[in-house]
Design a protein around this motif. Structure first.
Motif, PDB file in Angstrom:
ATOM      1  N   ARG A  47       1.023  -1.132  -0.029  1.00 25.61           N
ATOM      2  CA  ARG A  47       0.084  -0.053   0.026  1.00 25.61           C
ATOM      3  C   ARG A  47       0.811   1.252  -0.129  1.00 25.61           C
ATOM      4  N   SER A  48       0.375   2.125  -0.826  1.00 19.74           N
ATOM      5  CA  SER A  48       1.070   3.523  -0.681  1.00 19.74           C
ATOM      6  C   SER A  48       0.833   4.446   0.683  1.00 19.74           C
ATOM      7  N   VAL A  49       1.911   5.100   0.933  1.00 19.50           N
ATOM      8  CA  VAL A  49       1.778   5.877   2.388  1.00 19.50           C
ATOM      9  C   VAL A  49       1.298   7.207   1.984  1.00 19.50           C
ATOM     10  N   TRP A  50       1.195   7.534   0.845  1.00 20.89           N
ATOM     11  CA  TRP A  50       0.497   8.969   0.585  1.00 20.89           C
ATOM     12  C   TRP A  50      -1.002   9.107   1.259  1.00 20.89           C
ATOM     13  N   PRO A  51      -1.576   8.369   1.091  1.00 20.25           N
ATOM     14  CA  PRO A  51      -3.208   8.763   1.722  1.00 20.25           C
ATOM     15  C   PRO A  51      -2.962   8.898   3.115  1.00 20.25           C
ATOM     16  N   PHE A  52      -2.030   8.086   4.015  1.00 20.42           N
ATOM     17  CA  PHE A  52      -1.610   8.434   5.308  1.00 20.42           C
ATOM     18  C   PHE A  52      -1.101   9.822   5.654  1.00 20.42           C
ATOM     19  N   ILE A  53      -0.561  10.244   4.600  1.00 22.03           N
ATOM     20  CA  ILE A  53       0.200  11.583   4.892  1.00 22.03           C
ATOM     21  C   ILE A  53      -0.717  12.663   4.480  1.00 22.03           C
ATOM     22  N   VAL A  54      -1.631  12.307   3.578  1.00 26.02           N
ATOM     23  CA  VAL A  54      -2.660  13.588   3.396  1.00 26.02           C
ATOM     24  C   VAL A  54      -3.644  13.750   4.637  1.00 26.02           C
ATOM     25  N   ILE A  55      -3.895  12.197   5.071  1.00 25.42           N
ATOM     26  CA  ILE A  55      -5.008  12.238   6.162  1.00 25.42           C
ATOM     27  C   ILE A  55      -4.187  13.000   7.458  1.00 25.42           C
ATOM     28  N   ALA A  56      -2.990  12.683   7.544  1.00 34.50           N
ATOM     29  CA  ALA A  56      -2.118  13.299   8.751  1.00 34.50           C
ATOM     30  C   ALA A  56      -2.278  14.789   8.785  1.00 34.50           C
ATOM     31  N   ILE A  57      -2.070  15.231   7.281  1.00 33.34           N
ATOM     32  CA  ILE A  57      -2.151  16.835   7.257  1.00 33.34           C
ATOM     33  C   ILE A  57      -3.341  17.495   7.443  1.00 33.34           C
ATOM     34  N   PHE A  58      -4.315  16.828   7.092  1.00 32.99           N
ATOM     35  CA  PHE A  58      -5.776  16.963   7.221  1.00 32.99           C
ATOM     36  C   PHE A  58      -6.337  17.361   8.579  1.00 32.99           C
ATOM     37  N   VAL A  59      -5.792  16.260   9.472  1.00 36.45           N
ATOM     38  CA  VAL A  59      -5.765  16.037  10.884  1.00 36.45           C
ATOM     39  C   VAL A  59      -5.208  17.578  11.554  1.00 36.45           C
ATOM     40  N   ILE A  60      -3.898  17.583  11.198  1.00 38.49           N
ATOM     41  CA  ILE A  60      -3.313  18.682  11.687  1.00 38.49           C
ATOM     42  C   ILE A  60      -3.846  20.121  11.483  1.00 38.49           C
ATOM     43  N   ALA A  61      -4.346  20.233  10.300  1.00 40.52           N
ATOM     44  CA  ALA A  61      -5.028  21.222   9.649  1.00 40.52           C
ATOM     45  C   ALA A  61      -6.105  21.629  10.636  1.00 40.52           C
ATOM     46  N   ILE A  62      -6.943  20.620  10.843  1.00 43.14           N
ATOM     47  CA  ILE A  62      -8.075  20.749  11.787  1.00 43.14           C
ATOM     48  C   ILE A  62      -7.624  20.987  13.046  1.00 43.14           C
ATOM     49  N   ILE A  63      -6.649  20.602  13.708  1.00 49.01           N
ATOM     50  CA  ILE A  63      -6.051  20.898  15.088  1.00 49.01           C
ATOM     51  C   ILE A  63      -5.851  22.409  15.016  1.00 49.01           C
ATOM     52  N   VAL A  64      -5.088  22.970  14.125  1.00 50.36           N
ATOM     53  CA  VAL A  64      -4.474  24.078  14.215  1.00 50.36           C
ATOM     54  C   VAL A  64      -5.464  25.111  14.163  1.00 50.36           C
ATOM     55  N   SER A  65      -6.555  24.839  13.228  1.00 49.91           N
ATOM     56  CA  SER A  65      -7.798  25.758  13.097  1.00 49.91           C
ATOM     57  C   SER A  65      -8.773  25.765  14.148  1.00 49.91           C
ATOM     58  N   SER A  66      -8.735  24.737  14.880  1.00 49.65           N
ATOM     59  CA  SER A  66      -9.448  24.701  16.276  1.00 49.65           C
ATOM     60  C   SER A  66      -8.708  25.740  17.324  1.00 49.65           C
ATOM     61  N   CYS A  67      -7.175  25.371  17.291  1.00 53.01           N
ATOM     62  CA  CYS A  67      -6.604  26.096  18.142  1.00 53.01           C
ATOM     63  C   CYS A  67      -6.875  27.698  18.181  1.00 53.01           C
ATOM     64  N   PHE A  68      -6.840  27.929  16.599  1.00 48.16           N
ATOM     65  CA  PHE A  68      -6.775  29.403  16.475  1.00 48.16           C
ATOM     66  C   PHE A  68      -8.279  30.065  16.691  1.00 48.16           C
ATOM     67  N   ALA A  69      -9.165  29.260  16.526  1.00 46.86           N
ATOM     68  CA  ALA A  69     -10.781  29.520  16.813  1.00 46.86           C
ATOM     69  C   ALA A  69     -10.760  29.778  18.223  1.00 46.86           C
ATOM     70  N   TYR A  70     -10.188  28.899  19.271  1.00 50.54           N
ATOM     71  CA  TYR A  70     -10.510  28.962  20.457  1.00 50.54           C
ATOM     72  C   TYR A  70      -9.817  30.178  20.966  1.00 50.54           C
ATOM     73  N   TYR A  71      -8.473  30.302  20.713  1.00 50.93           N
ATOM     74  CA  TYR A  71      -7.948  31.746  20.754  1.00 50.93           C
ATOM     75  C   TYR A  71      -8.651  33.122  20.708  1.00 50.93           C
ATOM     76  N   HIS A  72      -8.905  33.078  19.228  1.00 50.53           N
ATOM     77  CA  HIS A  72      -9.692  34.303  18.531  1.00 50.53           C
ATOM     78  C   HIS A  72     -11.002  34.531  19.585  1.00 50.53           C
ATOM     79  N   PHE A  73     -11.868  33.445  19.584  1.00 45.75           N
ATOM     80  CA  PHE A  73     -13.265  33.712  20.439  1.00 45.75           C
ATOM     81  C   PHE A  73     -13.294  33.499  21.738  1.00 45.75           C
ATOM     82  N   PHE A  74     -12.289  32.934  22.426  1.00 44.66           N
ATOM     83  CA  PHE A  74     -12.353  32.800  23.898  1.00 44.66           C
ATOM     84  C   PHE A  74     -11.238  33.562  24.578  1.00 44.66           C
TER      85      PHE A  74
END
Length: 266
Positions: A47-74
């Motif tokens: 199996r290719s590792v690229w799908p896992f890399i894409v998924i990992a990047i997507f998860v990290i992006a969600i975490i960063v966005s959540s942190c930014f939203a938490y700081y900005h709004f709270f």
């Protein structure tokens, strides 16, 4: 269909070597001594590792966005909320200061405010630098000026004193109209007239005189009729005591006494 046991490529019937990897199929079969050395199915590829890399990047992006939203709004919102009371308090103090100068609608309070403001204004005027008032027709002036040596100082002002020192005592002065026969103009502080030395950087006191208000030439002569000389320019010289080092020069302009000054005796 058979497949190469080494690379998984398709094989034809009775094929001895793999066209892709060159595997010796007979040798492979002999070495393993098995009847099912050839795969009946194509082996599963890694199996290719690229799908896992894409998924990992997507998860990290969600975490960063959540942190930014938490700081900005709270967190940031809480900081603004904490700063807001201080700003409101500052505005309230400014309004309170402005309110101190407003006249109350209550007549009693308004009257009290006016009295307090009058007292404050009076105290400010009393504490402010006051230019001197001098009555040249008084007996006190005759004693302290007409009969006394004031060549170097008078009423706390001394020759050589800076203009700043004079104005701390008397406030700002006014330029007197030019008097014919004088090289320099006087600055008037109440009834004190001062010439500043233009050659010094801080404009030090050069000469001190008295400049009365609305005193006629005749009034002065009636008070001090024992003058010694009436010059051709119209000035009067008083030198009742000889060889005392000074004499008094009185300069009238248009029938009014403009200057009374103590000068060296000639």
């Amino acid at each position: 269909m058979k497949y190469c046991p080494q690379c998984g490529s398709p094989l034809k019937e009775h094929q001895h070597f793999c066209n892709r990897c060159g595997c010796d199929l007979q040798s492979f079969e002999y070495n393993h001594n098995q009847n099912y050395n050839y795969f009946s199915e194509q082996p599963k590829r890694k199996r290719s590792v690229w799908p896992f890399i894409v998924i990992a990047i997507f998860v990290i992006a969600i975490i960063v966005s959540s942190c930014f939203a938490y700081y900005h709004f709270f967190l940031k919102g809480n900081e603004q909320a904490q700063n807001k009371p201080a700003t409101t308090q500052h505005v309230s103090k400014e309004e309170e200061k402005q309110g101190e100068h407003r006249i109350s609608n209550d007549p009693k309070k308004a009257e009290k405010q006016r009295e307090e403001e009058e007292k404050t204004d009076k105290a400010d005027k009393e504490n402010a630098p006051q230019p001197p008032k001098i009555d040249v027709l008084s007996d006190g002036f005759q004693t302290t000026y007409m009969q006394q040596n004031n060549l170097d100082s008078f009423m706390g002002i001394k020759v050589g004193m800076s203009r700043d020192e004079v104005e701390k005592r008397f406030g700002k002065g006014k330029l007197m109209p030019h008097i014919t026969g004088f090289d320099d103009d006087y600055i008037k502080y109440g009834n004190i007239a001062i010439i500043y030395n233009p050659r010094t950087q801080d404009n030090t006191v050069w000469g001190i005189a008295v400049a009365p208000d609305n005193v006629s030439e005749q009034e002065f002569i009636r008070k001090y009729n024992t003058y010694d000389q009436h010059t051709g320019s119209g000035a009067y010289i008083y030198n009742n005591v000889k060889n005392n080092g000074f004499e008094i020069l009185v300069t009238p302009v248009n029938g009014k006494v403009a200057l009374v000054e103590c000068i060296p005796e000639y």
